[in-house]
Design a protein around this motif. Structure first.
Motif, PDB file in Angstrom:
ATOM      1  N   ASN A   8       0.976  -1.253   0.084  1.00 29.45           N
ATOM      2  CA  ASN A   8      -0.005  -0.057   0.063  1.00 29.45           C
ATOM      3  C   ASN A   8       0.895   1.266   0.090  1.00 29.45           C
ATOM      4  O   ASN A   8       1.782   1.248   0.767  1.00 29.45           O
ATOM      5  CB  ASN A   8      -0.775   0.131   1.202  1.00 29.45           C
ATOM      6  N   THR A   9       0.407   2.221  -0.871  1.00 29.62           N
ATOM      7  CA  THR A   9       1.215   3.437  -1.144  1.00 29.62           C
ATOM      8  C   THR A   9       2.537   3.238  -1.812  1.00 29.62           C
ATOM      9  O   THR A   9       3.040   4.488  -1.950  1.00 29.62           O
ATOM     10  CB  THR A   9       1.150   4.385   0.335  1.00 29.62           C
ATOM     11  N   LEU A  10       3.026   2.215  -2.293  1.00 28.67           N
ATOM     12  CA  LEU A  10       4.082   2.075  -2.992  1.00 28.67           C
ATOM     13  C   LEU A  10       4.131   2.102  -4.459  1.00 28.67           C
ATOM     14  O   LEU A  10       4.991   2.240  -5.245  1.00 28.67           O
ATOM     15  CB  LEU A  10       4.880   0.829  -2.522  1.00 28.67           C
ATOM     16  N   GLY A  11       2.600   2.172  -4.808  1.00 26.99           N
ATOM     17  CA  GLY A  11       2.445   2.571  -6.341  1.00 26.99           C
ATOM     18  C   GLY A  11       2.833   1.030  -7.053  1.00 26.99           C
ATOM     19  O   GLY A  11       2.967   1.147  -8.372  1.00 26.99           O
ATOM     20  N   SER A  96       0.817  -0.205 -10.469  1.00 17.26           N
ATOM     21  CA  SER A  96      -0.420   0.771  -9.592  1.00 17.26           C
ATOM     22  C   SER A  96      -0.659  -0.145  -8.274  1.00 17.26           C
ATOM     23  O   SER A  96      -0.555  -1.463  -8.736  1.00 17.26           O
ATOM     24  CB  SER A  96      -1.336   0.755 -10.499  1.00 17.26           C
ATOM     25  N   GLN A  97      -0.825   0.335  -7.356  1.00 18.34           N
ATOM     26  CA  GLN A  97      -1.337  -0.364  -6.336  1.00 18.34           C
ATOM     27  C   GLN A  97      -2.673  -0.774  -6.516  1.00 18.34           C
ATOM     28  O   GLN A  97      -3.157  -1.680  -5.742  1.00 18.34           O
ATOM     29  CB  GLN A  97      -1.112   0.375  -4.859  1.00 18.34           C
TER      30      GLN A  97
END
Length: 138
Positions: A8-11, A96-97
């Motif tokens: 999560n939030t790492l793309g 994309s996450q």
């Protein structure tokens, strides 16, 4: 494909796909991500279709073996099919996450309410019985 909470939030997203013999990941698209696939074991026939906007609807395919890598560009319809007699395993990474996934057959034949049989017979140029049979599958 659900977002992976560890990424999560790492793309990015990661997934492992296990295919039985003749297993298929049917034609689908990720509207928010490019996908890179690495075959860990087995033999996969993979491919993607370019859109009308870039050089017409053209199919690019390859048979992959353990260690091979293939890239599916963002938003393009693509598939993976186990053409081997044994199981196949692949790891995919997406840029994309939350890449989303749209399975083409579900989107066309599995809707509630359904797309009109008249529309689909004209679009696919087949008899209405074929469309009705396909819609019953979903």
């Amino acid at each position: 494909m659900m977002p992976n909470p560890w990424l999560n939030t790492l793309g990015i997203s990661l997934a492992r796909i296990d295919f039985g013999p003749n297993g298929l990941n049917p034609p689908h698209t990720h509207p928010r991500a490019t996908e890179i696939l690495v075959v860990l074991e087995g033999t996969l026939h993979v491919g993607f279709v370019t859109s009308n906007l870039n050089s017409g609807n053209r199919l690019f395919t390859k048979v992959l073996h353990a260690g091979d890598v293939f890239v599916f560009p963002i938003g393009l319809i693509h598939f993976q099919f186990n053409v081997g007699k044994t199981n196949a395993v692949a790891i995919v990474a997406l840029s994309s996450q939350n890449p989303r996934i749209i399975t083409i057959t579900d989107a066309v034949f599995g809707l509630t309410p359904p797309i009109s049989v008249d529309v689909l017979t004209k679009a696919f140029q087949v008899d209405e019985k074929v469309i009705e049979l396909l819609q019953k599958q979903f």
